[in-house]
Design a protein around this motif. Structure first.
Motif, PDB file in Angstrom:
ATOM      1  N   LEU A   1       0.877  -1.087  -0.314  1.00  0.00           N
ATOM      2  CA  LEU A   1       0.002   0.136   0.428  1.00  0.00           C
ATOM      3  C   LEU A   1       0.925   1.461   0.203  1.00  0.00           C
ATOM      4  CD1 LEU A   1      -2.718   0.876   0.813  1.00  0.00           C
ATOM      5  CD2 LEU A   1      -2.108   0.937   3.117  1.00  0.00           C
ATOM      6  N   ARG A   2       1.004   1.584  -1.143  1.00  0.00           N
ATOM      7  CA  ARG A   2       1.389   3.740  -0.508  1.00  0.00           C
ATOM      8  C   ARG A   2       0.003   4.971  -0.671  1.00  0.00           C
ATOM      9  NH1 ARG A   2       4.147   3.452   1.335  1.00  0.00           N
ATOM     10  NH2 ARG A   2       5.207   5.650   0.318  1.00  0.00           N
ATOM     11  N   CYS A   3      -0.900   4.665  -0.754  1.00  0.00           N
ATOM     12  CA  CYS A   3      -1.449   5.568   0.126  1.00  0.00           C
ATOM     13  C   CYS A   3      -3.512   5.464   0.622  1.00  0.00           C
ATOM     14  CB  CYS A   3      -2.047   6.815  -1.339  1.00  0.00           C
ATOM     15  SG  CYS A   3      -2.757   8.220  -1.271  1.00  0.00           S
ATOM     16  N   VAL A   4      -3.713   6.115   0.962  1.00  0.00           N
ATOM     17  CA  VAL A   4      -5.098   5.670   1.248  1.00  0.00           C
ATOM     18  C   VAL A   4      -6.156   7.400   1.364  1.00  0.00           C
ATOM     19  CG1 VAL A   4      -6.318   4.979   3.211  1.00  0.00           C
ATOM     20  CG2 VAL A   4      -4.424   4.068   3.242  1.00  0.00           C
ATOM     21  N   LYS A   5      -7.047   6.760   1.337  1.00  0.00           N
ATOM     22  CA  LYS A   5      -8.393   7.751   1.134  1.00  0.00           C
ATOM     23  C   LYS A   5      -9.351   7.521   1.889  1.00  0.00           C
ATOM     24  CE  LYS A   5     -11.022  10.951  -0.293  1.00  0.00           C
ATOM     25  NZ  LYS A   5     -10.920  12.675  -1.028  1.00  0.00           N
ATOM     26  N   VAL A   6      -9.560   8.686   2.813  1.00  0.00           N
ATOM     27  CA  VAL A   6     -10.994   8.710   3.911  1.00  0.00           C
ATOM     28  C   VAL A   6     -11.443   9.696   3.224  1.00  0.00           C
ATOM     29  CG1 VAL A   6     -11.034   8.719   6.596  1.00  0.00           C
ATOM     30  CG2 VAL A   6      -8.533   7.978   5.529  1.00  0.00           C
ATOM     31  N   HIS A   7     -12.485   9.484   3.632  1.00  0.00           N
ATOM     32  CA  HIS A   7     -13.672  10.926   3.039  1.00  0.00           C
ATOM     33  C   HIS A   7     -14.983  10.468   4.268  1.00  0.00           C
ATOM     34  CE1 HIS A   7     -16.026  13.513   0.710  1.00  0.00           C
ATOM     35  NE2 HIS A   7     -15.216  13.583   0.145  1.00  0.00           N
ATOM     36  N   VAL A   8     -14.636  11.267   5.530  1.00  0.00           N
ATOM     37  CA  VAL A   8     -15.558  11.693   6.037  1.00  0.00           C
ATOM     38  C   VAL A   8     -16.858  12.014   5.881  1.00  0.00           C
ATOM     39  CG1 VAL A   8     -15.562  13.348   8.493  1.00  0.00           C
ATOM     40  CG2 VAL A   8     -13.511  11.889   7.760  1.00  0.00           C
ATOM     41  N   GLN A   9     -16.703  13.115   4.990  1.00  0.00           N
ATOM     42  CA  GLN A   9     -17.911  14.037   4.434  1.00  0.00           C
ATOM     43  C   GLN A   9     -18.686  12.614   4.113  1.00  0.00           C
ATOM     44  OE1 GLN A   9     -18.660  16.590   2.080  1.00  0.00           O
ATOM     45  NE2 GLN A   9     -18.415  17.738   3.250  1.00  0.00           N
TER      46      GLN A   9
ATOM     47  N   ALA B   1       8.436  21.381  -7.016  1.00  0.00           N
ATOM     48  CA  ALA B   1       8.335  20.755  -4.845  1.00  0.00           C
ATOM     49  C   ALA B   1       7.177  19.458  -5.467  1.00  0.00           C
ATOM     50  CB  ALA B   1       8.697  20.847  -4.428  1.00  0.00           C
ATOM     51  N   VAL B   2       5.640  21.486  -6.231  1.00  0.00           N
ATOM     52  CA  VAL B   2       4.316  20.497  -5.941  1.00  0.00           C
ATOM     53  C   VAL B   2       3.486  19.925  -6.951  1.00  0.00           C
ATOM     54  CG1 VAL B   2       2.157  21.492  -5.804  1.00  0.00           C
ATOM     55  CG2 VAL B   2       3.617  22.962  -4.588  1.00  0.00           C
ATOM     56  N   LEU B   3       4.200  20.039  -7.781  1.00  0.00           N
ATOM     57  CA  LEU B   3       3.663  19.441  -9.321  1.00  0.00           C
ATOM     58  C   LEU B   3       4.476  17.895  -9.197  1.00  0.00           C
ATOM     59  CD1 LEU B   3       3.688  21.629 -12.221  1.00  0.00           C
ATOM     60  CD2 LEU B   3       2.158  21.002  -9.906  1.00  0.00           C
ATOM     61  N   HIS B   4       5.984  17.558  -8.533  1.00  0.00           N
ATOM     62  CA  HIS B   4       6.851  16.396  -8.933  1.00  0.00           C
ATOM     63  C   HIS B   4       6.341  15.836  -7.502  1.00  0.00           C
ATOM     64  CE1 HIS B   4       9.749  13.261  -9.913  1.00  0.00           C
ATOM     65  NE2 HIS B   4       9.319  12.925 -10.801  1.00  0.00           N
ATOM     66  N   ASP B   5       7.562  16.372  -6.819  1.00  0.00           N
ATOM     67  CA  ASP B   5       8.837  15.687  -6.179  1.00  0.00           C
ATOM     68  C   ASP B   5       8.470  15.378  -4.543  1.00  0.00           C
ATOM     69  OD1 ASP B   5      10.737  16.423  -8.311  1.00  0.00           O
ATOM     70  OD2 ASP B   5      12.179  18.180  -6.600  1.00  0.00           O
ATOM     71  N   THR B   6       7.140  15.813  -4.200  1.00  0.00           N
ATOM     72  CA  THR B   6       6.476  15.989  -2.642  1.00  0.00           C
ATOM     73  C   THR B   6       5.676  14.790  -3.237  1.00  0.00           C
ATOM     74  OG1 THR B   6       6.945  18.079  -2.002  1.00  0.00           O
ATOM     75  CG2 THR B   6       5.216  16.394  -0.748  1.00  0.00           C
ATOM     76  N   GLY B   7       4.663  14.638  -4.388  1.00  0.00           N
ATOM     77  CA  GLY B   7       4.461  13.521  -4.160  1.00  0.00           C
ATOM     78  C   GLY B   7       4.601  12.171  -4.774  1.00  0.00           C
ATOM     79  N   ALA B   8       5.999  12.685  -5.288  1.00  0.00           N
ATOM     80  CA  ALA B   8       7.477  10.902  -5.675  1.00  0.00           C
ATOM     81  C   ALA B   8       7.934  10.994  -4.059  1.00  0.00           C
ATOM     82  CB  ALA B   8       7.596  11.625  -6.442  1.00  0.00           C
ATOM     83  N   ARG B   9       7.951  12.125  -3.645  1.00  0.00           N
ATOM     84  CA  ARG B   9       8.224  11.318  -2.090  1.00  0.00           C
ATOM     85  C   ARG B   9       7.571  10.506  -1.680  1.00  0.00           C
ATOM     86  NH1 ARG B   9       7.745  13.581   2.886  1.00  0.00           N
ATOM     87  NH2 ARG B   9       7.548  16.031   1.972  1.00  0.00           N
ATOM     88  N   LEU B  10       5.655  11.082  -1.708  1.00  0.00           N
ATOM     89  CA  LEU B  10       5.229  10.330  -0.789  1.00  0.00           C
ATOM     90  C   LEU B  10       4.995   9.222  -1.230  1.00  0.00           C
ATOM     91  CD1 LEU B  10       3.157  13.622   0.456  1.00  0.00           C
ATOM     92  CD2 LEU B  10       4.216  12.188   1.459  1.00  0.00           C
ATOM     93  N   LEU B  11       4.096   8.961  -2.196  1.00  0.00           N
ATOM     94  CA  LEU B  11       3.718   7.802  -2.945  1.00  0.00           C
ATOM     95  C   LEU B  11       4.917   6.810  -3.095  1.00  0.00           C
ATOM     96  CD1 LEU B  11       1.984   9.518  -5.486  1.00  0.00           C
ATOM     97  CD2 LEU B  11       0.853   8.439  -3.710  1.00  0.00           C
ATOM     98  N   GLY B  12       6.896   6.744  -3.083  1.00  0.00           N
ATOM     99  CA  GLY B  12       7.401   5.678  -3.301  1.00  0.00           C
ATOM    100  C   GLY B  12       7.763   5.605  -4.472  1.00  0.00           C
ATOM    101  N   ARG B  13       7.591   7.363  -5.217  1.00  0.00           N
ATOM    102  CA  ARG B  13       7.657   6.914  -6.794  1.00  0.00           C
ATOM    103  C   ARG B  13       9.282   7.808  -7.300  1.00  0.00           C
ATOM    104  NH1 ARG B  13       3.305   3.699  -9.940  1.00  0.00           N
ATOM    105  NH2 ARG B  13       4.755   3.504 -11.284  1.00  0.00           N
TER     106      ARG B  13
END
Length: 309
Positions: A140-148, A297-309
């Motif tokens: 698993l690399r990401c989870v979605k939670v929709h409280v609303q 960072a916003v368009l690529h690097d931070t997402g790549a870090r969070l998702l392990g890509r």
């Protein structure tokens, strides 16, 4: 595919278009888009989501056209043509017994879609810790939670072990917990902060930057090391009409520049994909302390870090 992201002023640059995105990325040194907030789900579930937006527009007088209402193969081709190199396909349950089934579908989808990371979701139910642990063990690399939409309390004791498992694993949890676009029984950043206080290492990505409580969301970023903001629909003309950003938004992002990540809500957006990217470009260009490093960072690097890509 939509041609334009919005009108340009008579003396300003041409509006950014979907077709123009790859050229913009090359010009600004962005190796590709990593989108942490897209939606892919079983066809019958997605059809119900689209019907909800159709009906909501009729009820509120604020139409919500689904810009990318196409079949799955075409939606994937569209993302790739836009320059998206990796994305998190998110789904969410609205009743007990649904999350495990969605997780099985998401696992199969990621296995047949190389640019999609494995994702999962959960609901407050007895077997939630079991199926979340199974998803973690499966990569698993990401989870979605929709409280609303789920209509549940994120502080529910049935979820305490789930939050703990995700915090320990460092898996980012894209959490729709803000009061926008409509307040729910258990929405509000104050409620979700109680989860963070119990699990301070949780990597929580506040969907829509906590809309409409952007300033409170930034406060959580400052106080909890794992909290990030996603850009989903933030700063677009549609959202600015009812939940405008603070006038000094770019300046507020300077100290948290590595904790903001691209999200779009593709395909369920009432505007072209390029409009979201244009908003981020506008923030980057509005403050010299941001600029191209922030944009990358916003368009690529931070997402790549969070998702392990």
């Amino acid at each position: 595919m939509p041609a334009a992201a919005g009108p340009a002023g008579p003396a300003g640059p041409p509006a950014l278009t979907d077709a123009g995105l790859p050229a913009l990325l090359a010009e600004r040194g962005v190796p590709g888009l990593v989108d942490l907030h897209t939606h892919f789900m079983p066809a019958n579930v997605l059809a119900k989501v689209w019907a909800f937006f159709d009906e909501a527009g009729a009820r509120t007088g604020r139409p919500w056209p689904i810009t990318y209402r196409t079949d799955e193969a075409e939606r994937l081709a569209t993302l790739r043509s836009l320059g998206v190199t990796a994305f998190a396909p998110l789904a969410y349950p609205h009743r007990p017994g649904m999350a495990r089934w969605l997780n099985e579908w998401l696992r199969e989808f990621a296995a047949r879609t190389p640019d999609a990371v494995p994702t999962a979701t959960f609901y407050p139910e007895i077997d939630a810790p079991q199926y979340v642990e199974e998803a973690i063990e499966a990569g698993l690399r990401c989870v979605k939670v929709h409280v609303q939409v789920g209509g549940f309390d994120p502080r529910d004791p049935l979820l305490d072990d789930v939050w703990g498992l995700l915090a320990q694993a460092g898996v980012p949890v894209v959490t729709h917990c803000g009061d926008g676009p409509n307040r729910g029984a258990y929405t509000g950043l104050g409620i979700f902060e109680e989860v963070l206080a119990r699990h301070p290492d949780l990597v929580a990505v506040l969907a829509h930057a906590g809309l409409p409580d952007y300033v409170a969301a930034l406060d959580l970023v400052h106080r909890y090391p794992g909290v990030h903001l996603d850009t989903t629909m933030v700063g677009t003309a549609f959202t600015q009409a009812f939940a405008p950003l603070p006038a000094d938004w770019p300046a507020r992002l300077v100290d948290v520049a590595d904790r903001v990540v691209l999200g779009t809500d593709f395909p369920n957006i009432p505007h072209p994909y390029a409009e979201q990217v244009a908003a981020v470009v506008g923030w980057a260009d509005a403050d010299p302390r941001l600029g191209d490093p922030f944009l990358r960072a916003v368009l690529h690097d931070t997402g790549a870090r969070l998702l392990g890509r």
